[in-house]
Design a protein around this motif. Structure first.
Motif, PDB file in Angstrom:
ATOM      1  N   PRO A   1      -9.179  26.414 -65.491  1.00 36.87           N
ATOM      2  CA  PRO A   1      -8.463  25.720 -64.417  1.00 36.87           C
ATOM      3  C   PRO A   1      -7.791  26.716 -63.479  1.00 36.87           C
ATOM      4  O   PRO A   1      -7.456  27.836 -63.872  1.00 36.87           O
ATOM      5  CB  PRO A   1      -7.419  24.878 -65.156  1.00 36.87           C
ATOM      6  CG  PRO A   1      -7.912  24.795 -66.566  1.00 36.87           C
ATOM      7  CD  PRO A   1      -8.670  26.052 -66.815  1.00 36.87           C
ATOM      8  N   ALA A   2      -7.593  26.293 -62.227  1.00 36.38           N
ATOM      9  CA  ALA A   2      -6.931  27.167 -61.257  1.00 36.38           C
ATOM     10  C   ALA A   2      -5.527  27.523 -61.718  1.00 36.38           C
ATOM     11  O   ALA A   2      -5.041  28.629 -61.480  1.00 36.38           O
ATOM     12  CB  ALA A   2      -6.884  26.480 -59.900  1.00 36.38           C
ATOM     13  N   GLU A   3      -4.880  26.600 -62.395  1.00 43.57           N
ATOM     14  CA  GLU A   3      -3.555  26.831 -62.962  1.00 43.57           C
ATOM     15  C   GLU A   3      -3.551  26.319 -64.387  1.00 43.57           C
ATOM     16  O   GLU A   3      -4.008  25.206 -64.644  1.00 43.57           O
ATOM     17  CB  GLU A   3      -2.488  26.118 -62.134  1.00 43.57           C
ATOM     18  CG  GLU A   3      -1.073  26.356 -62.614  1.00 43.57           C
ATOM     19  CD  GLU A   3      -0.036  25.717 -61.711  1.00 43.57           C
ATOM     20  OE1 GLU A   3       1.136  25.630 -62.129  1.00 43.57           O
ATOM     21  OE2 GLU A   3      -0.398  25.295 -60.596  1.00 43.57           O
ATOM     22  N   ALA A   4      -3.049  27.102 -65.304  1.00 48.62           N
ATOM     23  CA  ALA A   4      -3.062  26.709 -66.721  1.00 48.62           C
ATOM     24  C   ALA A   4      -2.274  25.420 -66.918  1.00 48.62           C
ATOM     25  O   ALA A   4      -1.096  25.352 -66.538  1.00 48.62           O
ATOM     26  CB  ALA A   4      -2.479  27.813 -67.580  1.00 48.62           C
ATOM     27  N   PRO A   5      -2.885  24.377 -67.489  1.00 45.57           N
ATOM     28  CA  PRO A   5      -2.167  23.121 -67.699  1.00 45.57           C
ATOM     29  C   PRO A   5      -1.205  23.213 -68.876  1.00 45.57           C
ATOM     30  O   PRO A   5      -1.376  24.030 -69.776  1.00 45.57           O
ATOM     31  CB  PRO A   5      -3.292  22.125 -67.997  1.00 45.57           C
ATOM     32  CG  PRO A   5      -4.364  22.960 -68.628  1.00 45.57           C
ATOM     33  CD  PRO A   5      -4.288  24.296 -67.939  1.00 45.57           C
ATOM     34  N   LYS A   6      -0.196  22.365 -68.849  1.00 39.72           N
ATOM     35  CA  LYS A   6       0.719  22.264 -69.969  1.00 39.72           C
ATOM     36  C   LYS A   6       0.023  21.519 -71.115  1.00 39.72           C
ATOM     37  O   LYS A   6      -0.638  20.505 -70.888  1.00 39.72           O
ATOM     38  CB  LYS A   6       1.991  21.520 -69.576  1.00 39.72           C
ATOM     39  CG  LYS A   6       2.754  22.154 -68.432  1.00 39.72           C
ATOM     40  CD  LYS A   6       3.318  23.515 -68.814  1.00 39.72           C
ATOM     41  CE  LYS A   6       4.198  24.074 -67.716  1.00 39.72           C
ATOM     42  NZ  LYS A   6       4.709  25.431 -68.045  1.00 39.72           N
ATOM     43  N   ILE A   7       0.182  22.012 -72.328  1.00 43.90           N
ATOM     44  CA  ILE A   7      -0.408  21.374 -73.492  1.00 43.90           C
ATOM     45  C   ILE A   7       0.713  20.835 -74.376  1.00 43.90           C
ATOM     46  O   ILE A   7       1.592  21.577 -74.811  1.00 43.90           O
ATOM     47  CB  ILE A   7      -1.284  22.363 -74.295  1.00 43.90           C
ATOM     48  CG1 ILE A   7      -2.421  22.896 -73.416  1.00 43.90           C
ATOM     49  CG2 ILE A   7      -1.844  21.687 -75.536  1.00 43.90           C
ATOM     50  CD1 ILE A   7      -3.395  21.836 -72.919  1.00 43.90           C
ATOM     51  N   PHE A   8       0.655  19.541 -74.619  1.00 35.32           N
ATOM     52  CA  PHE A   8       1.631  18.878 -75.469  1.00 35.32           C
ATOM     53  C   PHE A   8       1.092  18.800 -76.890  1.00 35.32           C
ATOM     54  O   PHE A   8      -0.122  18.832 -77.120  1.00 35.32           O
ATOM     55  CB  PHE A   8       1.904  17.458 -74.966  1.00 35.32           C
ATOM     56  CG  PHE A   8       2.711  17.393 -73.705  1.00 35.32           C
ATOM     57  CD1 PHE A   8       3.999  16.875 -73.719  1.00 35.32           C
ATOM     58  CD2 PHE A   8       2.195  17.837 -72.497  1.00 35.32           C
ATOM     59  CE1 PHE A   8       4.757  16.809 -72.562  1.00 35.32           C
ATOM     60  CE2 PHE A   8       2.934  17.786 -71.330  1.00 35.32           C
ATOM     61  CZ  PHE A   8       4.220  17.266 -71.363  1.00 35.32           C
ATOM     62  N   ALA A   9       1.996  18.677 -77.832  1.00 33.91           N
ATOM     63  CA  ALA A   9       1.603  18.452 -79.223  1.00 33.91           C
ATOM     64  C   ALA A   9       2.425  17.299 -79.779  1.00 33.91           C
ATOM     65  O   ALA A   9       3.598  17.145 -79.434  1.00 33.91           O
ATOM     66  CB  ALA A   9       1.806  19.702 -80.068  1.00 33.91           C
ATOM     67  N   GLY A  10       1.802  16.502 -80.608  1.00 35.43           N
ATOM     68  CA  GLY A  10       2.483  15.383 -81.230  1.00 35.43           C
ATOM     69  C   GLY A  10       2.875  15.720 -82.659  1.00 35.43           C
ATOM     70  O   GLY A  10       2.167  16.451 -83.358  1.00 35.43           O
ATOM     71  N   ALA A  11       4.016  15.190 -83.084  1.00 36.16           N
ATOM     72  CA  ALA A  11       4.487  15.517 -84.430  1.00 36.16           C
ATOM     73  C   ALA A  11       5.438  14.447 -84.927  1.00 36.16           C
ATOM     74  O   ALA A  11       6.078  13.746 -84.148  1.00 36.16           O
ATOM     75  CB  ALA A  11       5.186  16.874 -84.423  1.00 36.16           C
ATOM     76  N   ARG A  12       5.541  14.369 -86.264  1.00 32.03           N
ATOM     77  CA  ARG A  12       6.509  13.485 -86.918  1.00 32.03           C
ATOM     78  C   ARG A  12       7.452  14.264 -87.825  1.00 32.03           C
ATOM     79  O   ARG A  12       8.657  14.107 -87.758  1.00 32.03           O
ATOM     80  CB  ARG A  12       5.786  12.423 -87.742  1.00 32.03           C
ATOM     81  CG  ARG A  12       5.199  11.284 -86.942  1.00 32.03           C
ATOM     82  CD  ARG A  12       4.694  10.193 -87.878  1.00 32.03           C
ATOM     83  NE  ARG A  12       4.282   8.992 -87.162  1.00 32.03           N
ATOM     84  CZ  ARG A  12       3.906   7.875 -87.766  1.00 32.03           C
ATOM     85  NH1 ARG A  12       3.859   7.817 -89.094  1.00 32.03           N
ATOM     86  NH2 ARG A  12       3.555   6.823 -87.059  1.00 32.03           N
ATOM     87  N   GLY A  13       6.886  15.090 -88.688  1.00 28.39           N
ATOM     88  CA  GLY A  13       7.699  15.805 -89.664  1.00 28.39           C
ATOM     89  C   GLY A  13       8.481  16.949 -89.050  1.00 28.39           C
ATOM     90  O   GLY A  13       8.120  17.483 -87.993  1.00 28.39           O
ATOM     91  N   PRO A  14       9.573  17.368 -89.708  1.00 29.21           N
ATOM     92  CA  PRO A  14      10.420  18.436 -89.173  1.00 29.21           C
ATOM     93  C   PRO A  14       9.678  19.742 -88.915  1.00 29.21           C
ATOM     94  O   PRO A  14       9.886  20.383 -87.882  1.00 29.21           O
ATOM     95  CB  PRO A  14      11.488  18.607 -90.262  1.00 29.21           C
ATOM     96  CG  PRO A  14      11.525  17.303 -90.971  1.00 29.21           C
ATOM     97  CD  PRO A  14      10.127  16.776 -90.946  1.00 29.21           C
ATOM     98  N   ARG A  15       8.818  20.159 -89.839  1.00 32.15           N
ATOM     99  CA  ARG A  15       8.088  21.422 -89.642  1.00 32.15           C
ATOM    100  C   ARG A  15       7.172  21.349 -88.438  1.00 32.15           C
ATOM    101  O   ARG A  15       7.072  22.300 -87.651  1.00 32.15           O
ATOM    102  CB  ARG A  15       7.275  21.762 -90.897  1.00 32.15           C
ATOM    103  CG  ARG A  15       8.111  22.212 -92.092  1.00 32.15           C
ATOM    104  CD  ARG A  15       7.208  22.540 -93.274  1.00 32.15           C
ATOM    105  NE  ARG A  15       6.268  23.590 -92.964  1.00 32.15           N
ATOM    106  CZ  ARG A  15       5.028  23.663 -93.429  1.00 32.15           C
ATOM    107  NH1 ARG A  15       4.557  22.697 -94.225  1.00 32.15           N
ATOM    108  NH2 ARG A  15       4.241  24.666 -93.119  1.00 32.15           N
ATOM    109  N   SER A  16       6.504  20.214 -88.269  1.00 32.85           N
ATOM    110  CA  SER A  16       5.592  20.063 -87.143  1.00 32.85           C
ATOM    111  C   SER A  16       6.355  20.015 -85.822  1.00 32.85           C
ATOM    112  O   SER A  16       5.909  20.572 -84.808  1.00 32.85           O
ATOM    113  CB  SER A  16       4.748  18.794 -87.310  1.00 32.85           C
ATOM    114  OG  SER A  16       3.915  18.883 -88.442  1.00 32.85           O
TER     115      SER A  16
END
Length: 254
Positions: free
Chosen positions: A117-132
């Protein structure tokens, strides 16, 4: 938001369809389960979406529901370890870097996207547990919290995210998205109750009129959510729900 829950719809194909049918709407994918997808393939697909529809796709990844991953032979011993390796490689590839990795799960040998991409997109992550959740702070650009959380859960997640960011030496922006199970109408409370699970916090979910839903949104925002995604119950009419949110709830939250 497009989903990739097993074994429903493909997240990337659904998102691409929604993007092609619209001109201004941003379309999120929540979430792509990383055990199912080689990181280079995900980078190729995400780069293509961003070249076709600049700035409109919002990509989220996660380590997947472990029972589902087991069903398809993709379950790993350390889902948290895989997610961290995956996020680092995916973000680097989308930033146009040439990547070699020798992780426990992610192994790349001099890999670079031909057309990043011309500009690096933001990547989100999903999590539930504290470590994640803490891992999201260290390795992702944003965190997706699902509908099991209430305002107290958002505050706790924010603290974990900040701990992860501090440990990784990150000072860039980190966007937190919270999901809110919501229903309106005479049977709203029963419909929300039917979809609650033992994992839902006591204050998670809302049933009522526009003012009740708006108050719940604002409570999550005050607790630290930058965005709130309203999730209708499974039996809701999607078009009616969207009109309710757009016409009645949105004016109350600004």
């Amino acid at each position: 938001m497009a989903v990739e829950d097993c074994f429903l719809t493909g997240g990337l194909s659904t998102a691409a369809t929604a993007l092609a049918c619209t001109e201004r709407v941003r379309v999120g994918i929540g979430l792509l389960p990383v055990p199912l997808r080689n990181v280079a393939l995900t980078a190729m697909e995400v780069a293509t979406l961003h070249r076709l529809f600049p700035d409109r796709p919002v990509i989220g990844v996660g380590h997947g529901v472990q029972s589902w991953m087991g069903q398809v032979g993709a379950r790993v011993a350390s889902p948290v370890g895989l997610l961290g390796e995956y996020l680092d490689a995916l973000r680097a590839l989308l930033a146009g870097e040439r990547v070699s990795a020798r992780g426990r799960y992610v192994q790349l040998d001099d890999v670079a996207l031909d057309q990043p991409p011309a500009e690096a997109p933001k990547i989100f992550a999903g999590a539930r547990g504290p470590r994640s959740i803490e891992l999201c702070g260290a390795h992702a650009d944003g965190t997706l919290l699902d509908s099991i959380v209430d305002p107290a859960g958002v505050r706790a997640a924010r603290a974990l995210i900040e701990a992860g960011r501090a440990a990784a030496g990150r000072s860039d922006e980190h966007h937190v998205v919270a999901a809110l199970l919501a229903a309106t109408g005479p049977d709203a409370a029963a419909r929300v109750a039917a979809e609650r699970t033992p994992e839902h916090a006591a204050g998670a979910g809302v049933a009522g009129d526009a003012h009740a839903v708006a108050d719940a949104v604002l409570a999550l925002a005050e607790a630290g959510a930058d965005s709130v995604v309203l999730a209708p119950t499974a039996d809701a009419d999607p078009e009616q729900f969207i009109r309710f949110v757009a016409d009645e709830v949105r004016p109350l939250v600004g």
